[in-house]
Design an enzyme around this catalytic site. Structure first.
Site, short mmCIF file in Angstrom:
data_model
loop_
_atom_site.label_atom_id
_atom_site.label_comp_id
_atom_site.label_asym_id
_atom_site.label_seq_id
_atom_site.Cartn_x
_atom_site.Cartn_y
_atom_site.Cartn_z
N GLY A 158 47.32 33.68 38.22
CA GLY A 158 45.92 33.29 38.21
C GLY A 158 45.04 34.40 37.68
CB ILE B 292 46.13 49.64 30.33
CG1 ILE B 292 46.22 49.51 31.86
CG2 ILE B 292 47.52 49.78 29.71
CD1 ILE B 292 46.70 48.16 32.33
NE ARG C 226 49.98 29.72 38.02
CZ ARG C 226 49.51 30.55 38.94
NH1 ARG C 226 50.18 31.64 39.27
NH2 ARG C 226 48.35 30.28 39.54
N GLY D 170 49.29 39.10 40.52
CA GLY D 170 49.51 39.00 41.95
C GLY D 170 50.97 38.99 42.31
CG ASP D 171 54.08 37.44 45.83
OD1 ASP D 171 54.44 38.44 46.48
OD2 ASP D 171 54.79 36.44 45.67
CB THR E 49 45.52 38.29 42.95
OG1 THR E 49 45.30 37.11 43.74
CG2 THR E 49 45.89 39.42 43.88
CG ASP F 4 44.76 34.61 46.18
OD1 ASP F 4 43.72 33.92 46.16
OD2 ASP F 4 45.80 34.29 45.57
CG ASP G 289 47.91 37.55 47.97
OD1 ASP G 289 47.66 38.25 46.97
OD2 ASP G 289 48.46 36.44 47.89
NE ARG H 238 49.64 33.48 46.63
CZ ARG H 238 50.92 33.83 46.65
NH1 ARG H 238 51.85 32.98 46.24
NH2 ARG H 238 51.30 35.02 47.06
N GLY I 295 27.56 34.82 57.80
CA GLY I 295 27.14 34.37 59.12
C GLY I 295 27.70 33.03 59.52
CB ALA I 296 30.87 31.28 58.69
CD GLU J 240 43.76 28.05 48.11
OE1 GLU J 240 43.44 27.01 47.51
OE2 GLU J 240 44.15 29.09 47.54
CG HIS K 291 40.20 26.71 39.62
ND1 HIS K 291 40.57 25.58 40.29
CD2 HIS K 291 41.35 27.39 39.35
CE1 HIS K 291 41.89 25.54 40.41
NE2 HIS K 291 42.38 26.63 39.85
#
Length: 319
Positions: free
Chosen positions: A11, A23, A72, A102-103, A125, A127, A129, A171, A185-186, A222, A249
């Site tokens: 993603g 780079i 992908r 990402g992962d 990413t 996420d 994560d 994810r 403030g949820a 999600e 998205h």
């Protein structure tokens, strides 16, 4: 080492372009030839590779997405696909590869490393994560996009005296939900890392209603369930008038924040430094605002953890 390559995979995330820029220019500054691989591992297999010049990466630091595109690639999960990729790298004389993603992207870099081909992983990413780094490229931008949406949804929630359920990405990680929920403030934050009790959520809504509160915001990651599914469960145990917003998205797009631009620049440059030092099979990151690197073969075996104190604080402040 004379030639290195860079690709973005999985993603897209705001700040990937800033990392590609860092780079390319860091490599050129140190006398390397830098090649960009288009369409991730799929493009690597097909040989969609071009040389990057300093001007090739001009005027991209502020752009979201990735100029190298992403895709992908199930084929790269196979030994045959990996060997095809390595052959393309050899064909172009590319001696090492920097992988931004990402992962899943790290898994590909891990495979190349196991085949004896030096790779450096750069965490890109939304996420957040990836183990071995406090922040991933794109997370801060996505977080601010979500926060902006929460602020706007709260305006209409207040006007119509409703409970809004906002589904966010991430994810299997709850970082976007946790950070945006605390910042916005949820009243409740639902994340994969923590169990939730629907009756407790209803009780919290009731407590707010009893003190005159007319609206509420619930953030659902999600990785737990969809916002619609959560609304259906809430509807079975309460009579609150709910609306569901799925941000989708939109969270991946937009110009990267200053934080993501700086983070991407630092991590991208560090990846090149490691290759110049003769080191491969590493994953760069940032911990306590210090650049770090870990063995990419070990990093993927570690769990991703959230800051539990933040989750506790969110519940304390949303009474």
């Amino acid at each position: 080492m004379k030639r290195i390559g860079v690709l973005t995979s999985g993603g897209d995330a705001p700040g990937m372009n800033a990392a590609v820029r860092a780079i390319a220019r860091k490599g050129i500054y140190h006398g390397l030839e830098v090649f960009g691989v288009h369409q991730g591992y799929s493009g690597l297999i097909e040989g969609h590779i071009e040389k990057l010049e300093a001007g090739s990466v001009g005027d991209i630091i502020q752009r979201g997405g990735t100029i190298l595109q992403s895709a992908r690639c199930p084929e790269f999960k196979t030994l045959e696909g990996q060997q095809k990729g390595i052959e393309q790298l050899k064909k172009h004389g590319i001696e090492a590869l920097v992988v931004i993603g990402g992962d899943g992207s790290y898994q590909g870099a891990k495979k190349l490393t196991e085949h004896g081909y030096p790779c450096i992983g750069v965490p890109g990413t939304i996420d957040n994560d990836i183990p071995g780094t406090d922040f991933t490229i794109g997370f801060d931008t996505a977080l601010n996009t979500v926060l902006d949406a929460i602020d706007k949804i709260r305006d209409t929630a207040s006007s119509h005296e409703r409970t809004f359920i906002i589904e966010v990405m991430g994810r299997n990680a709850g970082d976007i939900a946790l950070w945006s929920g605390l910042a916005g403030g949820a009243e409740s934050i639902i994340i994969p890392e923590e169990n939730f009790d629907m009756n407790d959520i209803v009780q919290r809504l009731n407590q707010g209603s009893e003190r005159g509160k007319k609206h509420s915001i619930i953030i659902v990651a999600e990785g737990v369930m969809s916002g619609t599914a959560f609304a259906e469960k809430l509807g079975k145990v309460s009579n609150y008038d709910t609306r569901v917003s799925v941000l989708g998205h939109i969270q991946r797009g937009g110009s990267p924040t200053a934080f993501d631009r700086v983070l991407a620049s630092r991590l991208g440059a560090r990846a090149v430094e490691l290759l110049l030092e003769g080191k491969g099979g590493r994953a760069v990151g940032i911990e306590n605002n210090k650049l770090v690197d870990h063995d990419i073969l070990e990093i993927l075996g570690k769990p991703h953890n959230i800051d539990n104190s933040m989750y506790k604080l969110s519940k304390e402040l949303s009474i």
